[in-house]
Design a protein around this motif. Structure first.
Motif, PDB file in Angstrom:
ATOM      1  N   ASP A  46      37.672 -69.913  45.449  1.00  0.00           N
ATOM      2  CA  ASP A  46      37.934 -68.524  45.428  1.00  0.00           C
ATOM      3  C   ASP A  46      37.085 -67.765  46.390  1.00  0.00           C
ATOM      4  O   ASP A  46      36.183 -68.431  46.648  1.00  0.00           O
ATOM      5  CB  ASP A  46      37.551 -68.030  44.113  1.00  0.00           C
ATOM      6  CG  ASP A  46      38.594 -68.695  42.781  1.00  0.00           C
ATOM      7  OD1 ASP A  46      37.637 -68.540  41.561  1.00  0.00           O
ATOM      8  OD2 ASP A  46      39.271 -68.928  42.938  1.00  0.00           O
ATOM      9  N   LEU A  47      37.591 -66.786  47.055  1.00  0.00           N
ATOM     10  CA  LEU A  47      36.908 -66.309  47.961  1.00  0.00           C
ATOM     11  C   LEU A  47      36.585 -64.753  48.119  1.00  0.00           C
ATOM     12  O   LEU A  47      37.323 -63.981  47.144  1.00  0.00           O
ATOM     13  CB  LEU A  47      37.814 -66.447  49.515  1.00  0.00           C
ATOM     14  CG  LEU A  47      38.491 -67.914  49.826  1.00  0.00           C
ATOM     15  CD1 LEU A  47      39.572 -67.842  50.586  1.00  0.00           C
ATOM     16  CD2 LEU A  47      37.402 -68.561  50.265  1.00  0.00           C
ATOM     17  N   GLY A  48      35.796 -64.298  48.614  1.00  0.00           N
ATOM     18  CA  GLY A  48      35.205 -62.793  48.562  1.00  0.00           C
ATOM     19  C   GLY A  48      34.647 -62.372  49.705  1.00  0.00           C
ATOM     20  O   GLY A  48      34.055 -63.163  50.673  1.00  0.00           O
ATOM     21  N   TRP A  49      34.596 -60.966  49.848  1.00  0.00           N
ATOM     22  CA  TRP A  49      33.928 -60.117  50.972  1.00  0.00           C
ATOM     23  C   TRP A  49      33.072 -59.386  50.217  1.00  0.00           C
ATOM     24  O   TRP A  49      33.336 -58.715  49.137  1.00  0.00           O
ATOM     25  CB  TRP A  49      34.979 -59.366  51.869  1.00  0.00           C
ATOM     26  CG  TRP A  49      35.785 -60.271  52.592  1.00  0.00           C
ATOM     27  CD1 TRP A  49      36.974 -60.636  52.453  1.00  0.00           C
ATOM     28  CD2 TRP A  49      35.272 -60.690  54.007  1.00  0.00           C
ATOM     29  NE1 TRP A  49      37.470 -61.223  53.832  1.00  0.00           N
ATOM     30  CE2 TRP A  49      36.404 -61.359  54.507  1.00  0.00           C
ATOM     31  CE3 TRP A  49      34.137 -60.471  54.654  1.00  0.00           C
ATOM     32  CZ2 TRP A  49      36.231 -61.879  55.949  1.00  0.00           C
ATOM     33  CZ3 TRP A  49      34.077 -60.991  55.978  1.00  0.00           C
ATOM     34  CH2 TRP A  49      35.207 -61.568  56.611  1.00  0.00           C
ATOM     35  N   TYR A  50      31.619 -59.325  50.644  1.00  0.00           N
ATOM     36  CA  TYR A  50      30.678 -58.539  50.338  1.00  0.00           C
ATOM     37  C   TYR A  50      30.144 -57.800  51.558  1.00  0.00           C
ATOM     38  O   TYR A  50      30.244 -58.190  52.327  1.00  0.00           O
ATOM     39  CB  TYR A  50      29.488 -59.417  49.552  1.00  0.00           C
ATOM     40  CG  TYR A  50      29.831 -60.237  48.519  1.00  0.00           C
ATOM     41  CD1 TYR A  50      30.803 -61.218  48.480  1.00  0.00           C
ATOM     42  CD2 TYR A  50      29.499 -59.653  47.049  1.00  0.00           C
ATOM     43  CE1 TYR A  50      31.089 -61.958  47.318  1.00  0.00           C
ATOM     44  CE2 TYR A  50      29.837 -60.310  46.102  1.00  0.00           C
ATOM     45  CZ  TYR A  50      30.726 -61.685  46.169  1.00  0.00           C
ATOM     46  OH  TYR A  50      31.225 -62.064  44.904  1.00  0.00           O
ATOM     47  N   ARG A  51      29.468 -56.610  51.096  1.00  0.00           N
ATOM     48  CA  ARG A  51      28.803 -55.976  52.146  1.00  0.00           C
ATOM     49  C   ARG A  51      27.309 -55.318  51.523  1.00  0.00           C
ATOM     50  O   ARG A  51      27.261 -55.300  50.543  1.00  0.00           O
ATOM     51  CB  ARG A  51      29.619 -54.798  52.487  1.00  0.00           C
ATOM     52  CG  ARG A  51      29.661 -53.655  51.573  1.00  0.00           C
ATOM     53  CD  ARG A  51      30.722 -52.643  51.985  1.00  0.00           C
ATOM     54  NE  ARG A  51      31.080 -51.489  51.086  1.00  0.00           N
ATOM     55  CZ  ARG A  51      31.937 -50.679  51.077  1.00  0.00           C
ATOM     56  NH1 ARG A  51      32.871 -50.765  52.156  1.00  0.00           N
ATOM     57  NH2 ARG A  51      32.077 -49.505  50.288  1.00  0.00           N
ATOM     58  N   GLN A  52      26.489 -55.203  52.870  1.00  0.00           N
ATOM     59  CA  GLN A  52      25.175 -54.781  52.346  1.00  0.00           C
ATOM     60  C   GLN A  52      24.911 -53.420  53.428  1.00  0.00           C
ATOM     61  O   GLN A  52      24.909 -53.774  54.626  1.00  0.00           O
ATOM     62  CB  GLN A  52      24.239 -55.714  52.578  1.00  0.00           C
ATOM     63  CG  GLN A  52      22.919 -55.374  52.383  1.00  0.00           C
ATOM     64  CD  GLN A  52      21.846 -56.612  51.940  1.00  0.00           C
ATOM     65  OE1 GLN A  52      22.321 -57.563  52.437  1.00  0.00           O
ATOM     66  NE2 GLN A  52      20.745 -56.171  51.198  1.00  0.00           N
ATOM     67  N   ALA A  53      24.970 -52.105  52.842  1.00  0.00           N
ATOM     68  CA  ALA A  53      24.544 -51.224  53.901  1.00  0.00           C
ATOM     69  C   ALA A  53      23.307 -51.142  53.949  1.00  0.00           C
ATOM     70  O   ALA A  53      22.354 -51.681  53.263  1.00  0.00           O
ATOM     71  CB  ALA A  53      24.977 -50.007  53.090  1.00  0.00           C
ATOM     72  N   PRO A  54      22.471 -50.320  54.929  1.00  0.00           N
ATOM     73  CA  PRO A  54      21.157 -50.571  55.387  1.00  0.00           C
ATOM     74  C   PRO A  54      20.643 -49.764  54.103  1.00  0.00           C
ATOM     75  O   PRO A  54      20.827 -48.655  53.657  1.00  0.00           O
ATOM     76  CB  PRO A  54      20.924 -49.524  56.585  1.00  0.00           C
ATOM     77  CG  PRO A  54      22.378 -49.254  57.013  1.00  0.00           C
ATOM     78  CD  PRO A  54      23.351 -49.891  56.104  1.00  0.00           C
ATOM     79  N   GLY A  55      19.462 -50.385  53.641  1.00  0.00           N
ATOM     80  CA  GLY A  55      18.632 -50.068  52.345  1.00  0.00           C
ATOM     81  C   GLY A  55      19.253 -50.212  51.034  1.00  0.00           C
ATOM     82  O   GLY A  55      18.617 -49.727  50.127  1.00  0.00           O
ATOM     83  N   LYS A  56      20.317 -50.823  50.934  1.00  0.00           N
ATOM     84  CA  LYS A  56      21.117 -50.876  49.571  1.00  0.00           C
ATOM     85  C   LYS A  56      21.112 -52.595  49.318  1.00  0.00           C
ATOM     86  O   LYS A  56      21.158 -53.554  50.158  1.00  0.00           O
ATOM     87  CB  LYS A  56      22.401 -50.245  49.653  1.00  0.00           C
ATOM     88  CG  LYS A  56      22.167 -48.841  49.969  1.00  0.00           C
ATOM     89  CD  LYS A  56      23.634 -48.397  49.694  1.00  0.00           C
ATOM     90  CE  LYS A  56      23.637 -46.637  49.643  1.00  0.00           C
ATOM     91  NZ  LYS A  56      24.800 -45.827  49.509  1.00  0.00           N
ATOM     92  N   GLN A  57      21.401 -52.797  48.152  1.00  0.00           N
ATOM     93  CA  GLN A  57      21.874 -54.176  47.779  1.00  0.00           C
ATOM     94  C   GLN A  57      23.317 -54.555  48.277  1.00  0.00           C
ATOM     95  O   GLN A  57      23.992 -53.628  48.561  1.00  0.00           O
ATOM     96  CB  GLN A  57      21.607 -54.499  46.350  1.00  0.00           C
ATOM     97  CG  GLN A  57      20.310 -54.028  45.741  1.00  0.00           C
ATOM     98  CD  GLN A  57      20.121 -54.477  44.332  1.00  0.00           C
ATOM     99  OE1 GLN A  57      21.089 -54.111  43.442  1.00  0.00           O
ATOM    100  NE2 GLN A  57      19.131 -54.812  43.804  1.00  0.00           N
ATOM    101  N   ARG A  58      23.362 -55.978  48.567  1.00  0.00           N
ATOM    102  CA  ARG A  58      24.689 -56.485  48.628  1.00  0.00           C
ATOM    103  C   ARG A  58      25.706 -56.096  47.571  1.00  0.00           C
ATOM    104  O   ARG A  58      25.280 -56.225  46.143  1.00  0.00           O
ATOM    105  CB  ARG A  58      24.636 -57.949  48.918  1.00  0.00           C
ATOM    106  CG  ARG A  58      25.895 -58.560  49.568  1.00  0.00           C
ATOM    107  CD  ARG A  58      25.667 -60.056  49.907  1.00  0.00           C
ATOM    108  NE  ARG A  58      24.582 -60.387  50.763  1.00  0.00           N
ATOM    109  CZ  ARG A  58      24.341 -61.270  51.428  1.00  0.00           C
ATOM    110  NH1 ARG A  58      24.878 -62.493  51.050  1.00  0.00           N
ATOM    111  NH2 ARG A  58      23.577 -61.396  52.224  1.00  0.00           N
ATOM    112  N   GLU A  59      26.802 -55.753  47.905  1.00  0.00           N
ATOM    113  CA  GLU A  59      27.844 -55.158  46.829  1.00  0.00           C
ATOM    114  C   GLU A  59      29.043 -56.249  47.135  1.00  0.00           C
ATOM    115  O   GLU A  59      29.462 -56.401  48.069  1.00  0.00           O
ATOM    116  CB  GLU A  59      28.059 -54.080  46.762  1.00  0.00           C
ATOM    117  CG  GLU A  59      28.845 -53.116  47.862  1.00  0.00           C
ATOM    118  CD  GLU A  59      29.287 -51.871  47.744  1.00  0.00           C
ATOM    119  OE1 GLU A  59      29.198 -51.341  46.574  1.00  0.00           O
ATOM    120  OE2 GLU A  59      29.662 -51.193  48.739  1.00  0.00           O
TER     121      GLU A  59
END
Length: 118
Positions: free
Chosen positions: A32-45
């Motif tokens: 199973d595969l996923g993409w996550y992102r982390q914006a500056p100053g925020k947690q990874r989502e």
């Protein structure tokens, strides 16, 4: 095990990018595969996931704009991002959730930076 993400860059709001993540050392077709992102100053989502049987899931903020897909022959997962907005800015990471022996493991790519200018 290695996951190599690419495709990030600087794009204007309303533009598009396609991210790619190529894996090695795992049974890709069963992962199973996923993409996550982390914006500056925020947690990874979580952004989007796709299972081994092609079921997909998206965070509400990207529904209708992003599409996750996979090519098992190339051991690659993609994230097509359209109608980008400034809030999409961040470092994007791919993840593989895969079975090794009788246990499940998570493996992460190194991240690729997406910057959306408004």
């Amino acid at each position: 095990v290695q996951l190599q993400a690419s495709g990030g860059g600087l794009v204007q709001a309303g533009g598009s990018l396609r991210l790619s993540c190529t894996a090695s050392g795992i049974i890709f077709s069963r992962s199973d595969l996923g993409w996550y992102r982390q914006a500056p100053g925020k947690q990874r989502e979580l952004v989007a996931t796709i299972t081994s049987i092609l079921a997909t899931n998206y965070v509400d903020s990207v529904k209708g704009r992003f599409t996750i897909s996979r090519d098992n022959a190339k051991n690659t997962v993609y994230l097509q991002m359209n109608s980008l907005i400034a809030e999409d800015t961040g470092v994007y990471y791919c993840k593989a959730h895969t079975m090794v022996g009788i246990r499940w493991y998570d493996y992460w790519g190194q991240g690729t930076l997406v910057t959306v200018s408004s």
